[in-house]
Scaffold this motif. Structure first.
Motif, mmCIF file in Angstrom:
data_model
loop_
_atom_site.group_PDB
_atom_site.id
_atom_site.type_symbol
_atom_site.label_atom_id
_atom_site.label_comp_id
_atom_site.label_asym_id
_atom_site.label_seq_id
_atom_site.Cartn_x
_atom_site.Cartn_y
_atom_site.Cartn_z
ATOM 1 N N TYR A 320 -13.435 -12.577 -25.878
ATOM 2 C CA TYR A 320 -13.170 -11.883 -27.141
ATOM 3 C C TYR A 320 -13.218 -12.866 -28.301
ATOM 4 O O TYR A 320 -12.687 -13.969 -28.227
ATOM 5 N N ARG A 321 -13.889 -12.422 -29.340
ATOM 6 C CA ARG A 321 -13.898 -13.203 -30.572
ATOM 7 C C ARG A 321 -13.505 -12.262 -31.700
ATOM 8 O O ARG A 321 -14.046 -11.160 -31.796
ATOM 9 N N SER A 322 -12.572 -12.705 -32.543
ATOM 10 C CA SER A 322 -12.167 -11.855 -33.664
ATOM 11 C C SER A 322 -13.241 -11.907 -34.744
ATOM 12 O O SER A 322 -14.122 -12.765 -34.724
ATOM 13 N N GLU A 353 -21.166 -8.558 -30.122
ATOM 14 C CA GLU A 353 -20.565 -7.805 -29.019
ATOM 15 C C GLU A 353 -19.254 -8.426 -28.570
ATOM 16 O O GLU A 353 -18.404 -7.749 -27.995
ATOM 17 N N HIS A 354 -19.089 -9.737 -28.840
ATOM 18 C CA HIS A 354 -17.854 -10.416 -28.426
ATOM 19 C C HIS A 354 -16.630 -9.847 -29.151
ATOM 20 O O HIS A 354 -15.521 -9.966 -28.667
ATOM 21 N N GLN A 355 -16.844 -9.233 -30.304
ATOM 22 C CA GLN A 355 -15.720 -8.636 -31.038
ATOM 23 C C GLN A 355 -15.154 -7.401 -30.337
ATOM 24 O O GLN A 355 -14.088 -6.914 -30.662
ATOM 25 N N PHE A 360 -18.970 -11.043 -22.339
ATOM 26 C CA PHE A 360 -18.509 -12.363 -21.897
ATOM 27 C C PHE A 360 -19.698 -13.291 -21.727
ATOM 28 O O PHE A 360 -20.757 -12.864 -21.259
ATOM 29 N N ASP A 361 -19.506 -14.545 -22.076
ATOM 30 C CA ASP A 361 -20.497 -15.569 -21.762
ATOM 31 C C ASP A 361 -19.956 -16.309 -20.558
ATOM 32 O O ASP A 361 -18.844 -16.855 -20.614
ATOM 33 N N ILE A 362 -20.702 -16.312 -19.472
ATOM 34 C CA ILE A 362 -20.220 -16.976 -18.249
ATOM 35 C C ILE A 362 -21.273 -17.917 -17.692
ATOM 36 O O ILE A 362 -22.468 -17.676 -17.831
ATOM 37 N N TYR A 403 -33.532 -14.576 -24.974
ATOM 38 C CA TYR A 403 -33.031 -14.461 -23.603
ATOM 39 C C TYR A 403 -31.687 -15.171 -23.450
ATOM 40 O O TYR A 403 -31.560 -16.342 -23.767
ATOM 41 N N GLU A 404 -30.666 -14.437 -23.004
ATOM 42 C CA GLU A 404 -29.345 -15.026 -22.750
ATOM 43 C C GLU A 404 -28.879 -14.625 -21.355
ATOM 44 O O GLU A 404 -28.162 -13.637 -21.194
ATOM 45 N N PRO A 405 -29.273 -15.379 -20.349
ATOM 46 C CA PRO A 405 -28.906 -14.997 -18.978
ATOM 47 C C PRO A 405 -27.404 -15.099 -18.698
ATOM 48 O O PRO A 405 -26.943 -14.648 -17.656
ATOM 49 N N TRP A 406 -26.652 -15.645 -19.650
ATOM 50 C CA TRP A 406 -25.211 -15.845 -19.469
ATOM 51 C C TRP A 406 -24.336 -14.772 -20.116
ATOM 52 O O TRP A 406 -23.155 -14.690 -19.852
ATOM 53 N N HIS A 407 -24.920 -13.962 -20.994
ATOM 54 C CA HIS A 407 -24.137 -12.983 -21.756
ATOM 55 C C HIS A 407 -24.156 -11.629 -21.030
ATOM 56 O O HIS A 407 -25.196 -10.987 -20.931
ATOM 57 N N VAL A 408 -22.968 -11.228 -20.528
ATOM 58 C CA VAL A 408 -22.882 -9.935 -19.843
ATOM 59 C C VAL A 408 -22.033 -8.972 -20.653
ATOM 60 O O VAL A 408 -21.114 -9.377 -21.360
HETATM 61 ZN ZN LIG Z 1 -22.444 -14.025 -25.763
#
Ligand SMILES: [Zn+2]
Length: 437
Positions: A320-322, A353-355, A360-362, A403-408
């Protein structure tokens, strides 16, 4: 005197007649009436509901219907012939009426074919795929089915114990009249950056008679990544009988401006489509918007634990990001390297989307993750936990992100599975992407 002699027998006759009429009225009362409503014989199907229409009784003008005694032992769940009796008593008189109700099996058995009712035999002998026959009264009649084979059809017939007949036909087509099936490898919409190298993913084809005919696929393509436009790649395949199938893939060649098109027509949200909260460069969420992310967090923990069991480490790098955190992040890039760079690396505040707390970035936050074992595991298994890889490769012009393979992003198992299976993005799933726009 002579007259008196004649009168006497006449009086006796009249008296006798009166006595007789009176006796008739007393013993067999012609004014007492009983009449059935409806037919005297009724046939109904077993299991069917039976509503008796009853009878009417009267004495002169007096309605005695309510006093009729009815004996009704009809059991609609048992085959048989039943009598319903109606009886009315009035004074010394009685009237009776009877109705016959026949509970019969009037329904034919059902035959269900296994396999199709129209079959391409591909010139070979047909191998029976099976059938079942069930009767409402006699139960399973599969063993009683008579199968008659002809060159172009098979006739299945059966009779129940009550003589109700049923016939079902399976048509045999010796020719192959069914088209092959083409399945594209990867999505039916892909995007490539201007002047990048086009990659042809190809397709697979199977035919009901010829089996795997992938090698026969003809690919017709004029994709030219030096041109900023939409192309169509056509995949064609013909089976041995000449049935042709076609599939089309659209290829969009995009430039950097296309990625930020969303920012030119911002929709201030929150926007829910198909009950899914959409946040991208077009759809923003307000500053203090809060989402319950309990379910998403629990699903992520389960994913990470299961990944670990298989030897993959996918730690959370960002959750989560504010609004203010996103604002600071974006503006740091903007101040240091300019807006173009900031838009490439980060979402503008309100557009991340983090808001939502649902993204999540994993693992390793690099495109390298996509070819690492844990990245491959994530791509293949995320949907089982309700997550999608939100920004896939070759979908940049659709999501607005590289491409962001880490962002779900959490969307629930059912939707995640559909998105994964179809190789589409959330935008395509929600129907908010227009390739020609
Ligand atoms: Zn992300």
């Amino acid at each position: 005197m002579g007259e008196g002699m004649k009168t006497k027998p006449l009086i006796i006759t009249i008296i006798l007649e009166i006595v007789l009429i009176a006796a008739t009225i007393i013993i067999y009362n012609p004014f007492l009436k009983l009449k059935l409503n409806g037919n005297a014989t009724i046939k109904i199907s077993i299991g069917e509901k039976y509503n008796d229409q009853g009878a009417k009784a009267s004495y002169l003008k007096e309605d005695l219907t309510k006093e009729i005694k009815v004996t009704n032992k009809v059991d609609t769940n048992k085959l048989g012939e039943y009598k319903i009796t109606y009886e009315i008593k009035h004074g010394n008189s009685t009237r009776k009426a009877t109705r016959t109700v026949i509970v019969a099996d009037l329904i034919s058995p059902e035959i269900t074919l296994k396999g199709d009712s129209k079959v391409s035999t591909c010139g070979k002998e047909y191998t029976e795929e099976g059938y079942t026959a069930i009767d409402n009264v006699d139960g399973d009649l599969t063993k009683d089915v008579v199968v008659t084979k002809k060159s172009d059809k098979i006739i299945y017939s059966v009779k129940d114990k009550s003589g109700n007949k049923k016939e079902v036909v399976r048509i045999l087509d010796s020719k192959d009249s069914t088209k092959p099936e083409i399945t594209l490898v990867n999505s039916d919409i892909l995007t490539f950056e201007l002047n990048s190298t086009y990659k042809e993913f190809g397709a697979k084809a199977t035919d009901n008679c010829d089996g795997d005919i992938t090698s026969k696929i003809e690919v017709i393509s004029n994709v030219d990544t030096s041109k900023h436009q939409v192309f169509e790649v056509t995949y064609k395949v013909k089976d041995n009988a000449g049935n042709e199938a076609t599939a089309i893939r659209k290829i969009k060649v995009y430039n950097q401006d296309d990625l930020n098109k969303g920012y030119t027509e911002i929709v201030s949200g929150p926007t829910y489509i198909k009950d899914i909260l959409i946040v991208n460069k077009k759809y923003a969420i307000p500053k203090n918007f809060q989402v319950d992310s309990t379910e998403a967090k629990a699903a992520l923990e389960k994913l990470q634990a299961d990944a670990k069991k298989e030897g993959h480490s996918l730690p959370t790098k960002s959750a989560y990001r504010s609004y203010s955190t996103q604002d600071a992040l974006y503006n740091r890039y903007k101040t240091n390297k300019g807006q173009e760079f900031a838009d490439k690396r980060s979402a503008r505040p309100g557009h991340s989307e983090h808001q939502t707390g649902l993204a999540f970035d994993i693992g390793l936050c690099s495109v390298k993750l996509g070819v690492m074992p844990e990245g491959i595991w994530l791509r293949e298994n995320a949907h089982k936990y309700g997550f999608i890889i939100r920004y896939p490769q070759y979908k940049e012009a659709i999501t607005g992100y590289g491409y962001e393979p880490w962002h779900v992003r959490y969307v629930g198992v059912e939707i995640a599975t559909e998105i994964m299976t179809k190789n589409i993005t959330l935008e395509e799933y929600l129907g908010i992407y227009d390739i020609n726009a």
